[in-house]
Structure formats: C-alpha cells, structure tokens
Design a protein around this motif. Structure first.
Motif, PDB file in Angstrom:
ATOM      1  N   GLY A  30       0.859  -1.205  -0.033  1.00 13.03           N
ATOM      2  CA  GLY A  30      -0.115   0.001   0.014  1.00 13.03           C
ATOM      3  C   GLY A  30       0.696   1.193  -0.037  1.00 13.03           C
ATOM      4  O   GLY A  30       0.332   2.547   0.014  1.00 13.03           O
ATOM      5  N   ARG A  31       2.120   1.092  -0.111  1.00 13.98           N
ATOM      6  CA  ARG A  31       3.100   2.199  -0.301  1.00 13.98           C
ATOM      7  C   ARG A  31       4.028   1.936  -1.518  1.00 13.98           C
ATOM      8  O   ARG A  31       4.354   0.830  -1.643  1.00 13.98           O
ATOM      9  N   GLU A  32       4.681   3.088  -1.979  1.00 14.28           N
ATOM     10  CA  GLU A  32       5.510   2.854  -3.296  1.00 14.28           C
ATOM     11  C   GLU A  32       6.622   2.633  -2.423  1.00 14.28           C
ATOM     12  O   GLU A  32       7.377   3.106  -1.503  1.00 14.28           O
ATOM     13  N   PRO A  33       7.672   1.540  -3.147  1.00 13.88           N
ATOM     14  CA  PRO A  33       8.780   1.358  -2.695  1.00 13.88           C
ATOM     15  C   PRO A  33       9.986   2.370  -2.463  1.00 13.88           C
ATOM     16  O   PRO A  33       9.867   3.298  -3.356  1.00 13.88           O
ATOM     17  N   VAL A  34      10.998   2.227  -1.801  1.00 15.45           N
ATOM     18  CA  VAL A  34      12.058   3.065  -1.882  1.00 15.45           C
ATOM     19  C   VAL A  34      13.262   2.468  -2.347  1.00 15.45           C
ATOM     20  O   VAL A  34      13.532   1.490  -1.985  1.00 15.45           O
ATOM     21  N   ASP A  35      14.063   3.301  -3.196  1.00 20.60           N
ATOM     22  CA  ASP A  35      15.242   2.515  -3.751  1.00 20.60           C
ATOM     23  C   ASP A  35      16.487   2.948  -2.588  1.00 20.60           C
ATOM     24  O   ASP A  35      16.427   4.087  -2.137  1.00 20.60           O
ATOM     25  N   VAL A  36      16.891   1.964  -2.067  1.00 26.67           N
ATOM     26  CA  VAL A  36      17.832   2.200  -0.914  1.00 26.67           C
ATOM     27  C   VAL A  36      19.265   1.748  -1.288  1.00 26.67           C
ATOM     28  O   VAL A  36      19.519   0.649  -2.018  1.00 26.67           O
ATOM     29  N   GLY A  37      20.324   1.896  -0.470  1.00 28.65           N
ATOM     30  CA  GLY A  37      21.628   1.202  -0.623  1.00 28.65           C
ATOM     31  C   GLY A  37      21.741   0.778   0.722  1.00 28.65           C
ATOM     32  O   GLY A  37      21.067   0.939   1.653  1.00 28.65           O
ATOM     33  N   ILE A  38      22.674  -0.184   0.910  1.00 29.89           N
ATOM     34  CA  ILE A  38      23.106  -0.917   2.116  1.00 29.89           C
ATOM     35  C   ILE A  38      24.517  -0.659   2.676  1.00 29.89           C
ATOM     36  O   ILE A  38      25.109  -0.990   1.479  1.00 29.89           O
ATOM     37  N   GLY A  39      24.598  -0.434   3.794  1.00 33.55           N
ATOM     38  CA  GLY A  39      26.312  -0.335   3.889  1.00 33.55           C
ATOM     39  C   GLY A  39      26.894  -1.643   4.164  1.00 33.55           C
ATOM     40  O   GLY A  39      28.115  -1.769   3.993  1.00 33.55           O
ATOM     41  N   GLY A  40      26.008  -2.708   4.357  1.00 34.95           N
ATOM     42  CA  GLY A  40      26.502  -4.262   4.448  1.00 34.95           C
ATOM     43  C   GLY A  40      27.144  -4.687   3.113  1.00 34.95           C
ATOM     44  O   GLY A  40      26.684  -4.060   2.013  1.00 34.95           O
ATOM     45  N   SER A  41      27.508  -5.812   2.882  1.00 29.50           N
ATOM     46  CA  SER A  41      27.875  -6.437   1.842  1.00 29.50           C
ATOM     47  C   SER A  41      27.299  -7.660   1.269  1.00 29.50           C
ATOM     48  O   SER A  41      26.885  -8.485   2.398  1.00 29.50           O
ATOM     49  N   ILE A  42      26.839  -8.016   0.435  1.00 29.96           N
ATOM     50  CA  ILE A  42      26.480  -9.379  -0.168  1.00 29.96           C
ATOM     51  C   ILE A  42      27.391  -9.790  -1.290  1.00 29.96           C
ATOM     52  O   ILE A  42      27.243  -9.625  -2.465  1.00 29.96           O
ATOM     53  N   PRO A  43      28.650 -10.017  -1.112  1.00 26.83           N
ATOM     54  CA  PRO A  43      29.657 -10.130  -1.958  1.00 26.83           C
ATOM     55  C   PRO A  43      29.213 -11.358  -3.271  1.00 26.83           C
ATOM     56  O   PRO A  43      29.890 -10.977  -4.325  1.00 26.83           O
ATOM     57  N   PHE A  44      28.746 -12.113  -2.937  1.00 26.85           N
ATOM     58  CA  PHE A  44      28.536 -13.236  -3.943  1.00 26.85           C
ATOM     59  C   PHE A  44      27.378 -12.873  -5.057  1.00 26.85           C
ATOM     60  O   PHE A  44      27.385 -13.413  -6.226  1.00 26.85           O
ATOM     61  N   ILE A  45      26.771 -11.705  -5.014  1.00 25.81           N
ATOM     62  CA  ILE A  45      26.121 -11.083  -6.021  1.00 25.81           C
ATOM     63  C   ILE A  45      27.077 -10.816  -7.191  1.00 25.81           C
ATOM     64  O   ILE A  45      26.494 -10.762  -8.427  1.00 25.81           O
ATOM     65  N   ALA A  46      28.037 -10.307  -7.040  1.00 27.36           N
ATOM     66  CA  ALA A  46      29.195 -10.099  -8.165  1.00 27.36           C
ATOM     67  C   ALA A  46      29.326 -11.374  -8.779  1.00 27.36           C
ATOM     68  O   ALA A  46      29.426 -11.492 -10.198  1.00 27.36           O
ATOM     69  N   GLU A  47      29.449 -12.351  -8.120  1.00 22.92           N
ATOM     70  CA  GLU A  47      29.522 -13.924  -8.817  1.00 22.92           C
ATOM     71  C   GLU A  47      28.366 -14.244  -9.333  1.00 22.92           C
ATOM     72  O   GLU A  47      28.356 -14.945 -10.561  1.00 22.92           O
TER      73      GLU A  47
END
Length: 482
Positions: free
Chosen positions: A406-423
């Motif tokens: 019921g609300r538009e989503p917000v584009d966010v950055g995250i200070g943490g890391s998910i390194p496997f996304i690059a893989e």
C-alpha cells in the motif's frame, strides 16, 4: 484446465487476483510462522568452530519444506568444493530445486540462506537465541530475520501461488538456499559453476536485505563491497619488562594503536588514499533517526562527512572488529611483542575490491610507526554492486511491492555487503538481479535480540507471491507486462 491468469476474466494485475493471493497468504501465515520457528530452533551456525551437523540438519529441514510444495521436478541437498584441486574442502550444504518454465514463460531464481551468525553471549539476549519467542509483533531468535525468514518468504510465496493458481502454473522457478553465507560463501562460485543448469534464470531474487521501515518497502539498489584481513604489528622478538625498558622500547600495542589511528581523519572519515566514494542520491534521514536505529549514546557524535546515508551507502568505512592481545584480567607489566587485529573495510560501489586491498596495504606500510613490522593475511574480499533498475523485473517487483504494502517502495543502498552478487552477475550476465528482504531497521541482524516484524514479513511474502503471479502471465523477454 483453464489457467486462471490467462483467462480473460482474471488478470494478475487486477484487484481480485491481489485479494486472492492476500487471502492465501493470510490463511497460510500460521503454518508459515510455525515452520519458521522450527527452522530457527536449529542452531545452523556455519562458522568453522561450530557443529556442521546442525547446518546439515537445517538443510534437510529446508529441503523437506521445499519437497512438500509439490511443484519442483528436482529438489536436492548439494555441496561444492571450496577452492580448487582434489584436496579442496567441501562447502556447507545448500538446497537446490528447479521446475522448468512452460509456454514461453520466464524463469526466476529465488535465493536465501539457511545458515546463521553465531549467537554471542546468552546473557545479551532477552530470550534464548535458538528458542524463538514472540513478543508483541516481533519474533525473536537468531536467524528469525537473517535469513530464515527469507527462506520462508520464498516457500510461503510459492504456497500462496499454488493456492491461487494450482500446481500446474507455467512460470519456471529455481531455488537456491545457501548454507554458508554467514561464513563468506566460500564455495559459492564453484557451486554456481557446477549447478549452472539448475540455477540459470531470467531474473534472480536475493531475499537478504532490509526495508525502509515497518510500513515502507524497499528495493536495494546499491551495496558496498568488503575487504577484511588480519593485520599483525610486531616490534620485539620477545616480551620485555615494561618497567625496565618502557619509555625507550616501543611495544606492539603502542605501534598498533598509532597505526590504526592513521586510518581516519579527526572527524572519523576514512583517510586512506585510493579508497573512493560513489555519487548516489539519498533520501532524507536525520541524526535523530540514526540515533534511534543504532543506539548511539547521548553525547556521542556521528562520524564522517556528507549526508548520513551517503556515509553508509556511498563512502568507505573501516572498523576494527577484533584484537588478539592480553585481556585486562591477565595483563602483566610487559611490553607486548606482537598484536593482531581484524580489520573490516567497506568499499563504495564502483571500486574494485582488489584495488581497495592494495590501497589499504600501501597505507599501512607507509604509516607503520617506529619502523614496526606489519603482516597482512587471512584476506577476504567482496565486490560492491549497483543494480540496473531499468529492466522489466525491477518494474514488476516495485509494482508488486506497492500493491502488497500500500506504499511505493524506496530505492535504498545498504552499508553491508553481499559479495556473492558479483559472482551471480559473472555467471549469469543476462539475468536481472533484485535484492529484496524481510528485515526492518530494528531487526538487529547479527546482533543479540535479532527479530522479525510479523507485519513486514506478511507484506513481503505477499509482494513476492504477487511478483511470481505476474511473471507467470508474461512471456520471457517481453518488455511490458502482459
């Protein structure tokens, strides 16, 4: 049989379909929470000092839930080696599943992880870490949010999809529930290569992030990378009496403290040449919100420069996360010959992790005081990530979030890391990657009293179910919603 979402009377973006999915989520929610609590009770800590049998038990429990869905042609618990060679150790068990797409529909890969962080000290928890406890609208327990709720969001969404569409839908779904994300995903790249045929997809949903708040969904579009290593600082070949030689001989603790102090400017900003920042737009977020979400003590000032969120999302940070040195209780009047510290650096989107490591190495070597000797080993790196938000999968995901929350989503950055996304990007370069999550700012992932907000979980689950339903009604590669 007439497919409900290809019948002219029912479309996936009409209110009746949303309400049918909402009803299915609500009806299945008690069972979903019950299954989540059973998973949380398994202490599946993937770190090497903990019992691997618990991680194996967690994988089997997840696999059982996936098999019960009755929609996958393959459901297995599998492992991959860490590194190369015949002597390579085996990684922790992951659950993989796949059903083939039909009638030109796309395939979506749903990722989460069933391993958890160590619990820390029991006395820091208000309830036992592996005894899931409901207090108010939050379920407390290690892994209740990160990331066994992500696992159950996928399972619950598929349950709702089956309730509304039946098991004979056309969407292709692959499932990858990893077992060692909290220990660095060390077999991840090998796992992707060895199981590429099971995991290949048009879109990938990584359910391992957070939302803006308990009422507002978020899509994570930027992640910092990481560089972590052990730094050893040495000044003596043996310990000496601090009274006899103190004042003339530099001990390793003095040298380490002075060296670590060079990593930051007076305002706390990182002072390492070669570490870069990114130019990211950030929403409004003031110091009061920072204090409320972090527990920053009265009188303690925030550090850094620029907007608060730019410091967390788009600038580097360096943290000393551990020190090997004599404890206060065991302290003696001794000049310490060597001190080891664990450094964790987060690097901004757009910077290569290898470049950042060399910048840190060069800084430490150039600033070692008194000629102290330094060694760097036990290195882990992970690349930062920026999401391409122009694809159809992002548009579908945001629309589903808006309808479910019921609300538009917000584009966010995250200070943490998910390194496997690059893989994932390297192995599946054409796949669109969406980073979603079931957490909120008070979930306290990795910390004592980790918790899941049930309202957030319910809405995130519905958003994913609606996303899957809409993908089931579109042709693979179609630029517009069908």
């Amino acid at each position: 049989m007439t497919h409900p979402l290809t019948d002219e009377s029912v479309r996936p973006d009409e209110p009746d379909t949303l309400e049918a999915l909402r009803s299915a989520v609500e009806a299945g929610f008690p069972s979903t929470i019950a299954d989540l609590t059973r998973l949380v009770k398994i202490p599946s800590v993937s770190w090497s000092a903990f019992d691997p049998a618990e991680v194996a038990a967690s994988a089997e429990a997840v696999a059982g839930l996936v098999r019960e869905l009755g929609v996958f042609e393959v459901v297995d618990v599998r492992r991959a080696p860490i590194g190369e060679g015949a002597d390579a150790a085996s990684g922790q068990p992951a659950v993989v599943a796949r059903r083939a797409a039909r009638n030109g529909r796309p395939t979506v890969l749903l990722y989460a992880h069933h391993d958890v962080q160590p619990p820390g000290l029991d006395e820091d928890w208000d309830s036992a870490p592996f005894e899931p406890t409901l207090r108010g609208d939050r379920l407390y327990g290690r892994g209740a949010a990160d990331d066994k709720a992500g696992v159950m969001a996928h399972i619950g969404a598929i349950r709702a999809l089956v309730e509304v569409l039946g098991p004979d839908f056309d969407l292709g779904i692959a499932l990858f529930i990893e077992g060692e994300e909290e220990f660095g995903s060390r077999s991840f790249a090998n796992f992707l290569r060895e199981h590429r045929d099971l995991l290949e997809a048009d879109a990938i949903v990584v359910a391992d992030s957070s939302n803006w708040d308990v009422e507002t969904p978020a899509l994570t579009v930027a992640l910092r990378g990481n560089v972590t290593f052990r730094l050893r600082v040495s000044t003596l070949d043996h310990a000496s009496h601090s009274g006899m030689f103190g004042g003339a001989v530099p001990d390793a603790m003095l040298a380490a403290v002075r060296l670590l102090a060079t990593l930051h400017d007076a305002d706390g900003s990182v002072a390492v040449a070669g570490l870069t920042s990114a130019d990211l737009a950030t929403p409004d977020y003031d110091e009061a919100q920072l204090r409320a979400e972090t527990g920053l003590l009265d009188g303690v000032a925030p550090i850094g420069r620029g907007s608060i969120l730019s410091r967390i999302w788009a600038q580097p940070s360096i943290t000393v996360t551990g020190i090997d040195a004599p404890s206060v209780a065991n302290a003696s009047n001794t000049l310490i010959p060597s001190v080891a510290v664990r450094l964790s650096a987060r690097i901004a989107p757009g910077q290569d992790a290898g470049e950042a490591l060399e910048a840190l190495r060069a800084h430490l070597e150039a600033h070692a005081p008194f000629g102290a000797r330094i060694e760097i080993d036990d290195v882990d790196t992970g690349q930062p990530f920026l999401v391409d938000t122009s694809g159809w999968a992002v548009a579908e995901s945001k629309a589903a979030m808006a309808d479910a929350w019921g609300r538009e989503p917000v584009d966010v950055g995250i200070g943490g890391s998910i390194p496997f996304i690059a893989e994932l990007v390297e192995e599946f370069p054409r796949a669109q990657i969406l980073v979603t999550g079931v957490e909120d700012p008070d979930s306290r992932a990795h910390s004592p009293n980790e918790s899941l907000h049930l309202g957030v979980f319910r809405r995130a689950l519905l958003a994913e179910a609606l996303f899957l339903a809409r993908l089931d009604a579109r042709e693979a590669g179609s630029p517009d919603r069908t």
